[in-house]
Design a protein around this motif. Structure first.
Motif, PDB file in Angstrom:
ATOM      1  N   GLY A 125       0.800  -1.220   0.000  1.00 27.59           N
ATOM      2  CA  GLY A 125       0.000   0.000   0.000  1.00 27.59           C
ATOM      3  C   GLY A 125       0.831   1.267   0.000  1.00 27.59           C
ATOM      4  O   GLY A 125       0.276   2.375   0.010  1.00 27.59           O
ATOM      5  N   ALA A 126       2.158   1.150   0.003  1.00 31.38           N
ATOM      6  CA  ALA A 126       3.020   2.339  -0.027  1.00 31.38           C
ATOM      7  C   ALA A 126       2.823   3.093  -1.341  1.00 31.38           C
ATOM      8  O   ALA A 126       2.556   2.498  -2.384  1.00 31.38           O
ATOM      9  N   ILE A 127       2.963   4.417  -1.278  1.00 33.85           N
ATOM     10  CA  ILE A 127       2.719   5.286  -2.431  1.00 33.85           C
ATOM     11  C   ILE A 127       4.053   5.617  -3.094  1.00 33.85           C
ATOM     12  O   ILE A 127       4.940   6.182  -2.449  1.00 33.85           O
ATOM     13  N   ASP A 128       4.203   5.275  -4.363  1.00 31.29           N
ATOM     14  CA  ASP A 128       5.417   5.617  -5.090  1.00 31.29           C
ATOM     15  C   ASP A 128       5.150   6.784  -6.038  1.00 31.29           C
ATOM     16  O   ASP A 128       4.053   7.358  -6.056  1.00 31.29           O
ATOM     17  N   ALA A 129       6.161   7.139  -6.834  1.00 26.63           N
ATOM     18  CA  ALA A 129       6.074   8.335  -7.679  1.00 26.63           C
ATOM     19  C   ALA A 129       4.950   8.225  -8.709  1.00 26.63           C
ATOM     20  O   ALA A 129       4.161   9.160  -8.888  1.00 26.63           O
ATOM     21  N   ASP A 130       4.857   7.088  -9.398  1.00 26.30           N
ATOM     22  CA  ASP A 130       3.812   6.933 -10.413  1.00 26.30           C
ATOM     23  C   ASP A 130       2.420   6.993  -9.789  1.00 26.30           C
ATOM     24  O   ASP A 130       1.494   7.599 -10.354  1.00 26.30           O
ATOM     25  N   ALA A 131       2.253   6.348  -8.650  1.00 30.53           N
ATOM     26  CA  ALA A 131       0.949   6.366  -7.986  1.00 30.53           C
ATOM     27  C   ALA A 131       0.575   7.791  -7.572  1.00 30.53           C
ATOM     28  O   ALA A 131      -0.594   8.181  -7.665  1.00 30.53           O
ATOM     29  N   CYS A 153      -8.169   4.745   2.492  1.00 29.56           N
ATOM     30  CA  CYS A 153      -6.775   4.810   2.928  1.00 29.56           C
ATOM     31  C   CYS A 153      -6.339   3.512   3.598  1.00 29.56           C
ATOM     32  O   CYS A 153      -6.978   3.041   4.540  1.00 29.56           O
ATOM     33  N   ASP A 154      -5.256   2.940   3.097  1.00 28.91           N
ATOM     34  CA  ASP A 154      -4.590   1.806   3.743  1.00 28.91           C
ATOM     35  C   ASP A 154      -3.142   1.825   3.281  1.00 28.91           C
ATOM     36  O   ASP A 154      -2.753   1.107   2.364  1.00 28.91           O
ATOM     37  N   ILE A 188     -13.776  12.926   1.265  1.00 30.31           N
ATOM     38  CA  ILE A 188     -14.156  12.044   2.367  1.00 30.31           C
ATOM     39  C   ILE A 188     -13.129  10.924   2.457  1.00 30.31           C
ATOM     40  O   ILE A 188     -12.893  10.208   1.483  1.00 30.31           O
ATOM     41  N   THR A 189     -12.493  10.793   3.614  1.00 29.28           N
ATOM     42  CA  THR A 189     -11.486   9.754   3.808  1.00 29.28           C
ATOM     43  C   THR A 189     -12.025   8.668   4.729  1.00 29.28           C
ATOM     44  O   THR A 189     -12.538   8.965   5.810  1.00 29.28           O
ATOM     45  N   ILE A 190     -11.907   7.426   4.272  1.00 29.01           N
ATOM     46  CA  ILE A 190     -12.242   6.263   5.093  1.00 29.01           C
ATOM     47  C   ILE A 190     -10.966   5.439   5.257  1.00 29.01           C
ATOM     48  O   ILE A 190     -10.415   4.937   4.275  1.00 29.01           O
ATOM     49  N   VAL A 191     -10.475   5.337   6.482  1.00 28.97           N
ATOM     50  CA  VAL A 191      -9.269   4.551   6.747  1.00 28.97           C
ATOM     51  C   VAL A 191      -9.686   3.100   6.945  1.00 28.97           C
ATOM     52  O   VAL A 191     -10.370   2.766   7.911  1.00 28.97           O
ATOM     53  N   LEU A 192      -9.282   2.263   6.007  1.00 26.13           N
ATOM     54  CA  LEU A 192      -9.655   0.850   6.059  1.00 26.13           C
ATOM     55  C   LEU A 192      -8.773   0.073   7.020  1.00 26.13           C
ATOM     56  O   LEU A 192      -9.244  -0.792   7.758  1.00 26.13           O
ATOM     57  N   ARG A 193      -7.469   0.386   6.988  1.00 25.99           N
ATOM     58  CA  ARG A 193      -6.533  -0.314   7.879  1.00 25.99           C
ATOM     59  C   ARG A 193      -5.409   0.642   8.277  1.00 25.99           C
ATOM     60  O   ARG A 193      -5.507   1.307   9.276  1.00 25.99           O
TER      61      ARG A 193
END
Length: 311
Positions: A125-131, A153-154, A188-193
């Protein structure tokens, strides 16, 4: 043109293959033929034409079982998106580019919206440059046509390390924050994990406190970074002072358990760091309560944004 420019001789089939342009994000939707292209184009354009009078939905209770109780188990976040949205209303854009974040146009109770979601099957689930680039452009698209944004969000945060820095991570990651700061649609943010670090703040539009609503499912957990790593770094002196390996492991396990208790969704909500911890079955209801009635973008004089970035 290539040969005429002195750049060598290239076979026609080597120029513009669909596999290349779906992988690098040039193509939003890949279809097999002209008939599928017409269907996809009509569906894509429909999201910008307003709500539908009729729609069907999945059983809200089915959302409760989509996130595994075992926090290290991977799940398919596309199933979460499909279940949250109206039946047959999801169109995913650029699915093979920036695969760490999924971007989809959806409808919830007939209202068109945009969904961004971390993909736990890629880099945890980490965010890289392309994402980051993929999410930033999608956020602009939603804002240009007044589509509310739902963020699932996870994430353990932004991808870090020497290889990530080779891809100008700071510039790409910063784009998510700058873009989110320029929009006016509800977010609206929903944190799933996992809701860790600056990556989680980016998934919340810049801040858990700065968007329309931030809620978590009961599986939500929060921290400045991965809690195991935070314990091993923050309590290194105390852990190193224990010479017996079994005692050291016991102490580490107890510190990690305490960190998870402190970072639990319920604890975060009790300290007003997020708005609430909700039953997953209530998610659609909460989203609709924030979004309210649809306001057609055509009622606005002129363009809201001068453009949507091409990259």
């Amino acid at each position: 043109m290539i040969e005429g420019g002195g750049l060598g001789i290239v076979a026609p089939t080597e120029i513009g293959p669909i596999e290349t342009h779906t992988r690098n994000g040039v193509v939003d939707i890949h279809v097999a033929n002209e008939e599928e292209a017409v269907v996809a184009a009509k569906k894509y354009l429909s999201y910008f034409q307003g709500p539908l009078a009729t729609w069907s939905r999945h059983d809200d209770a089915s959302l409760r079982t989509l996130i595994p109780e075992q926090r290290t188990r991977v799940y398919d976040v596309r199933t979460v998106i499909q279940t949250l949205a109206d039946i047959d209303s999801v169109t995913e854009l650029r699915p093979t580019f920036g695969i760490g974040i999924i971007t989809s146009l959806v409808r919830i109770e007939g209202i068109p919206m945009g969904v961004i979601a971390n993909n736990p099957a890629h880099l945890g689930g980490a965010i890289d440059a392309d994402a980051s680039d993929k999410a930033s452009r999608f956020i602009q698209l939603c804002d240009a046509y007044d589509l509310p944004i739902v963020s699932l969000c996870d994430t353990p945060g932004f991808m870090v390390g020497p290889e990530a820095e080779e891809h100008a991570q700071v510039r790409h990651f910063g784009r998510m924050f700058v873009t989110a700061a320029s929009i006016t649609v509800p977010w609206i943010t929903i944190v799933l994990r996992k809701g860790y670090g600056l990556g989680a703040q980016a998934m919340a539009g810049g801040s858990f406190h700065g968007n329309a609503m931030t809620v978590a499912w009961p599986t939500g957990e929060f921290g400045g970074m991965g809690l195991e790593g935070a314990v091993r770094l923050g309590y290194k002196k105390e852990l190193d002072a224990v010479t017996d390996p079994a005692e050291r492991a016991e102490l580490e396990a107890s510190l990690i358990a305490r960190a998870y208790e402190n970072g639990s969704a319920l604890n975060m909500a009790s300290h007003m760091e997020i708005d609430d911890v909700i039953d997953p079955a209530e998610s659609r209801q909460r989203i609709r309560a924030i979004v309210g009635d649809y306001v057609p973008w055509r009622q606005r004089p002129g363009k809201k944004r001068p453009m949507v970035d091409t990259w």
